[in-house]
Enzyme design. Sequence first.
Site, PDB file in Angstrom:
ATOM      1  N   CYS A 387     -69.960  62.703 -95.479  1.00  0.00           N
ATOM      2  CA  CYS A 387     -70.056  61.446 -96.230  1.00  0.00           C
ATOM      3  C   CYS A 387     -70.760  60.360 -95.430  1.00  0.00           C
ATOM      4  O   CYS A 387     -71.463  59.516 -95.995  1.00  0.00           O
ATOM      5  CB  CYS A 387     -68.662  60.949 -96.609  1.00  0.00           C
ATOM      6  SG  CYS A 387     -67.811  61.925 -97.862  1.00  0.00           S
ATOM      7  N   MET A 388     -70.567  60.370 -94.117  1.00  0.00           N
ATOM      8  CA  MET A 388     -71.085  59.291 -93.275  1.00  0.00           C
ATOM      9  C   MET A 388     -72.519  59.532 -92.816  1.00  0.00           C
ATOM     10  O   MET A 388     -73.022  58.789 -91.961  1.00  0.00           O
ATOM     11  CB  MET A 388     -70.193  59.125 -92.039  1.00  0.00           C
ATOM     12  CG  MET A 388     -68.793  58.666 -92.358  1.00  0.00           C
ATOM     13  SD  MET A 388     -67.848  58.224 -90.866  1.00  0.00           S
ATOM     14  CE  MET A 388     -67.765  59.816 -90.031  1.00  0.00           C
TER      15      MET A 388
END
Length: 399
Positions: A387-388
């Site tokens: 996600c990051m």
Amino acid sequence: MEHYVDSEVGRLRTVLLHRPGPELARLTPRNNDSLLFDAIPWVGRAQEEHDAFAAALRERGVEVLYLGELLAETLAVDAAREELTAGVLADRRLGDTLRDSVGRYLADQDPRRLAEVLMAGLAHEELKPGPGGLVYEMMDRHEFVIDPLPNLLFTRDSSVWVRDRVAVTSLAMPARNRETTLTRAIYSHHPRFAGTELLYDPSLERLEGGDVLLLAPEVLAIGVGERTTPAGAERLARRVFAAGLARTILAVPIAQERATMHLDTVCTMVDVDAVVMYPNIANTLQAYTVTADADGQPRATAPRPFLEAAAEAMGIDRLRIIDTGLDPVTAEREQWDDGNNTLAIGPRLCVAYERNVETNAQLERAGIEVVRISGSELGSGRGGPRCMSCPIERVPLGG
């Protein structure tokens, strides 16, 4: 500078991250729910954890780009500055008097400070002297004139590269709508991305990058659930087919729940033929196979088991599954803690949160090297290493 991604697991060369900053300090018990965080993060520790994440990538030869730095450089371009300022001033909550005051404030800022305001927002008390006017006077002193964007941390969602083109997505939640204006400006105006063709646009149907997996060259899976709509999946399919970027797309329905907000919360790739996957859904997950007909129109088949459809589309005998956790309770706990949300640095090499002990052990038993990082504070926004991170360049797996 070449930017190209045709898989989830080709050797990672360049990645886009966002180091958490003042926008996280805007989170309070009053607003964390609406800003999509489950807790109030300790900002200093979150920055330490993120710095360690970036360092782990650099140690393995990955170039790390930061969204905030790219944004400040982009705002040195007049057209980008005008575009992003106009976007903020278009907020219908402001009214004319406050809008004029905010416009003057933004015009006075240099590119770096302006970038900070666009990311961290502008609080009522920071706009001094107050402009008067009904809107400003009736605002609570704790309200924001420009809302902060704490979810910028999750760079995967606002853009996804498909080969040499980038899809700037259409985020579903109101708290995140403005994120893609920043991402689109960077790709449109920053000199590094000159000539990049945009494959998707925030004005289109809902589509988020966490739902898009590049299973193999020319094979995409798109989760359809809380954040990505069937219309968004079909729109991306139509554009991908028209550009000749893929031959098969799998539309994968997932539960419309926070625990499974994106496809990459239940399934990510760790090798050319292996996924780490939440076992509670492994045998029930379905997929609609979408291909282009003779006129280039997307056509979907009836749903069938995802694992079967994926293997066939990828041209392999089967897709190996590495289970999250070891037993049902551990699996549920570690899925919630982003145990499935790994970032592949290359085949059989991934980054994962250290707290998912059993999942990481399962990966290693399957021959996957795991780079463990701390995420006690980073995970408060419900996101893991995938996600990051937005991969911008990987070594091609395709010919």
